[in-house]
Design a protein around this motif. Structure first.
Motif, mmCIF file in Angstrom:
data_model
loop_
_atom_site.group_PDB
_atom_site.id
_atom_site.type_symbol
_atom_site.label_atom_id
_atom_site.label_comp_id
_atom_site.label_asym_id
_atom_site.label_seq_id
_atom_site.Cartn_x
_atom_site.Cartn_y
_atom_site.Cartn_z
ATOM 1 N N ARG A 1 0.382 4.495 -3.768
ATOM 2 C CA ARG A 1 0.040 5.790 -3.149
ATOM 3 C C ARG A 1 -0.442 6.747 -4.214
ATOM 4 N N LEU B 1 3.786 11.752 -9.290
ATOM 5 C CA LEU B 1 3.870 12.031 -7.848
ATOM 6 C C LEU B 1 4.295 13.475 -7.602
ATOM 7 N N ARG C 1 -3.972 5.950 -5.376
ATOM 8 C CA ARG C 1 -4.958 6.353 -4.363
ATOM 9 C C ARG C 1 -5.169 7.860 -4.393
ATOM 10 N N GLN C 2 -4.058 8.585 -4.491
ATOM 11 C CA GLN C 2 -4.154 10.046 -4.514
ATOM 12 C C GLN C 2 -4.952 10.537 -5.716
ATOM 13 N N ARG D 1 0.793 -1.222 0.000
ATOM 14 C CA ARG D 1 0.000 0.000 0.000
ATOM 15 C C ARG D 1 0.827 1.275 0.000
ATOM 16 N N HIS D 2 2.024 1.218 0.615
ATOM 17 C CA HIS D 2 2.793 2.457 0.734
ATOM 18 C C HIS D 2 3.800 2.640 -0.396
ATOM 19 N N LYS E 1 -7.252 8.757 -7.091
ATOM 20 C CA LYS E 1 -8.555 8.082 -7.052
ATOM 21 C C LYS E 1 -8.740 7.172 -8.272
ATOM 22 N N ARG F 1 -6.410 0.717 -7.985
ATOM 23 C CA ARG F 1 -5.233 -0.105 -8.265
ATOM 24 C C ARG F 1 -5.640 -1.482 -8.757
#
Lengths: 83, 470
Positions: free
Chosen positions: B74, B458, B77-78, B68-69, B80, B83
């Motif tokens: 990440r 990112l 998720r950011q 997850r990290h 939306k 995954r």
């Protein structure tokens, strides 16, 4: 909003942020971060989503109030009283 | 009142990611893209009905959904983006090839690299593992003074050859500095490439860009193509703020904040001189540009070629030289990529081969502008031929089998991306905090310092989080 409604909204927001979140076994009095494996970037999303939905500003200094589901509800109840 | 709370200059991966992140929370945002297509350095074009990609060989930072990290997860998720529905194809495996048949293989299983180091340099294994442990414990994202990666590696490994073998792919995949890189940058790249690994999303870069565009649109974000910015407008007070942009068409669009992803120096080129005297000294130009050729070969030619690896980073010189070459192209090193070599891809009628070499922007620019008609084309032809010979020695001769080929030079890069000197990795001086001399203007993308497709995205997300959302 009632405390119960606020709780539902929070759960909905978290589920939306994390597709793998196990909300069924979430303990309301234990830190969200410990149970959900959220990092600080995800955490920001809860705050941003609340702002988007209800136009409420949560200052960074208040983030500790959002540690658990229960503390979130307690913190948000007065802010969302008229919603 | 401004037209938009935020304008983003550049519809590449960092700009699109930044746009999605900002629009996601109900904020109005406009992306301005100079070209008719999105993607910036990672885009596509069509020839003879075929879609050809620019830039993308492989995406680094592979991570399975459970991690997850990991940066990839990440990031999604950011943005939306689910995954679980984001299909990834992992690489077969890659290698670094140096003189005397020294070959260091690596894959998405980090242990393979560790085993390879142990096989090639048994006496250095412990030192290598200690270096890895040191890197694992480090936080390379903290703003620290620059440390030379080459120096640090030499000290840690006491092994010149291993130092070069490790630096070669990482430099090729993102160093904006000649013959060295910042050690923090090295750690980030080491994780991205060796510890996490390489993959491709399903489909082409166009599918990924379409997904991002549709997602951005679903949040209400707007994008305009063929909308190059000719200058940035500022308020006329003691602390000038960006108030908007003027497009090449003369149209003016105003904003409250500006995020630019086109590079620091490129951005300063849009700032009036009197506002920022000596602005170019604060933004040295990058010197590293490349040529890239794409070849289509019949499936049958697979049998005759050494093409089992996904990517081969090769160097034939006694000393690997990652620098702007004295000639138009440096054939002593390069990147050879077979973009079909990822698990789970359907095989097509042709296989693709992509070859990248370091190149000298000035020489190509001179040929394009200064020489008599045909000089540039002749130079391209000549170096294309020499590249095929050099690469043929490594993977086997493929010249006679080429069904279609196309290549681009540093001049092409400059033309389509606006990058000064065609330097795809931007300036050697990065601006990690994304700040500019103007309080409401920020940069993201290449010159902010995160690299690669995942890094670029990112960067867009992080700069929006840090400067524009809260």
């Amino acid at each position: 909003m009632t405390a119960e409604e606020i709780k539902d909204v929070l759960i909905e927001i978290i589920e939306d942020i994390d597709e793998d979140a196990d909300m069924a076994s979430l303990k309301p009095d234990v830190a969200l971060r410990d149970q959900l494996d959220l990092d600080s970037m995800d955490f920001l999303d809860i705050v941003m989503e609340l702002r988007k939905r209800y136009k409420i500003q949560i200052p960074e200094a208040d983030y500790p109030h959002l540690a658990t589901l229960d503390s979130c509800v307690a913190y948000l109840t007065p802010m969302l009283a008229g919603v | 009142m401004s037209d938009f709370p935020l304008i983003i200059i550049g519809g590449g991966l960092s700009g699109l990611a930044a746009g999605i992140r900002y629009a996601r929370f109900g904020n109005d945002v406009l992306i301005l893209e100079k070209h008719s297509k999105p993607g910036g350095l990672n885009s596509y074009y069509t020839r003879r009905g075929m879609l050809l990609e620019t830039g993308l060989h492989a995406v680094t930072n592979y991570a399975p959904p459970e991690e997850r990290h990991a940066p990839l997860n990440r990031l999604l998720r950011q943005l939306k983006i689910s995954r679980r529905s984001f299909i990834t194809h992992e690489q077969f495996g890659s290698r670094v090839l140096f003189p005397d048949n020294v070959s260091l293989s690596f894959s998405n299983d980090f242990q393979e690299l560790v085993d390879e180091v142990a096989r090639l340099f048994p006496a250095t294994t412990d030192r290598f593992l200690a270096l890895v442990a040191d890197m694992d414990a480090a936080n390379p994202f903290l703003p620290e003074p620059r440390v030379s990666a080459r120096k640090r590696l030499r000290e840690a490994l006491d092994n010149e050859l291993l130092t070069e073998l490790l630096l070669c792919p990482l430099m090729y995949y993102g160093s904006s500095e000649e013959n060295d890189m910042d050690y923090s940058q090295f750690i980030i790249m080491f994780r991205s490439l060796f510890q996490e690994g390489m993959f491709r999303p399903s489909g082409t870069i166009k599918d990924l860009l379409d997904l991002l565009l549709a997602h951005y649109g679903s949040f209400g974000g707007r994008i305009r193509f063929k909308s190059g910015v000719s200058r940035i407008l500022f308020s006329a007070d003691h602390h000038p703020r960006a108030t908007g942009v003027e497009l090449e068409s003369g149209e003016i669009i105003t904003c409250d904040a500006l995020l630019t992803t086109i590079g620091f120096r490129e951005t300063m080129g849009l700032v009036p001189d009197q506002l920022l005297p000596g602005k170019n000294e604060t933004a040295p130009a990058g010197r590293l540009s490349f040529t890239e050729s794409i070849y289509l070969l019949p499936q049958a030619s697979r049998d005759k070629l050494a093409c089992d690896k996904t990517i081969t980073f090769y160097n034939t010189a006694p000393r690997f030289n990652y620098a702007c070459p004295g000639e138009a192209v440096d054939l002593t090193s390069g990147v050879i990529c077979f973009p079909e070599n990822f698990h789970g891809l359907e095989s097509k009628e042709y296989i693709q081969l992509r070859v990248t070499h370091l190149a000298n922007y000035g020489i190509w620019q001179e040929a394009a502008k200064g020489g008599p008609a045909g000089t540039y084309a002749a130079l391209k032809e000549e170096w294309g031929k020499r590249s095929k010979e050099a690469v043929g020695k490594i993977i086997g001769n493929y010249r006679e089998n080429i069904v279609y080929e196309d290549s681009f030079t540093p001049v092409t890069v400059k033309k389509y991306t606006g990058k000064v000197n065609g330097a795809i990795y931007g300036s050697p001086l990065k601006h990690k905090d994304g700040r500019t001399p103007f309080a409401n203007m920020f940069i993201a993308g290449t010159d902010q310092g995160y690299l690669g497709i995942i890094g670029a995205m990112l960067s867009g997300v992080t700069m929006v989080n840090q400067h524009l959302l809260t």
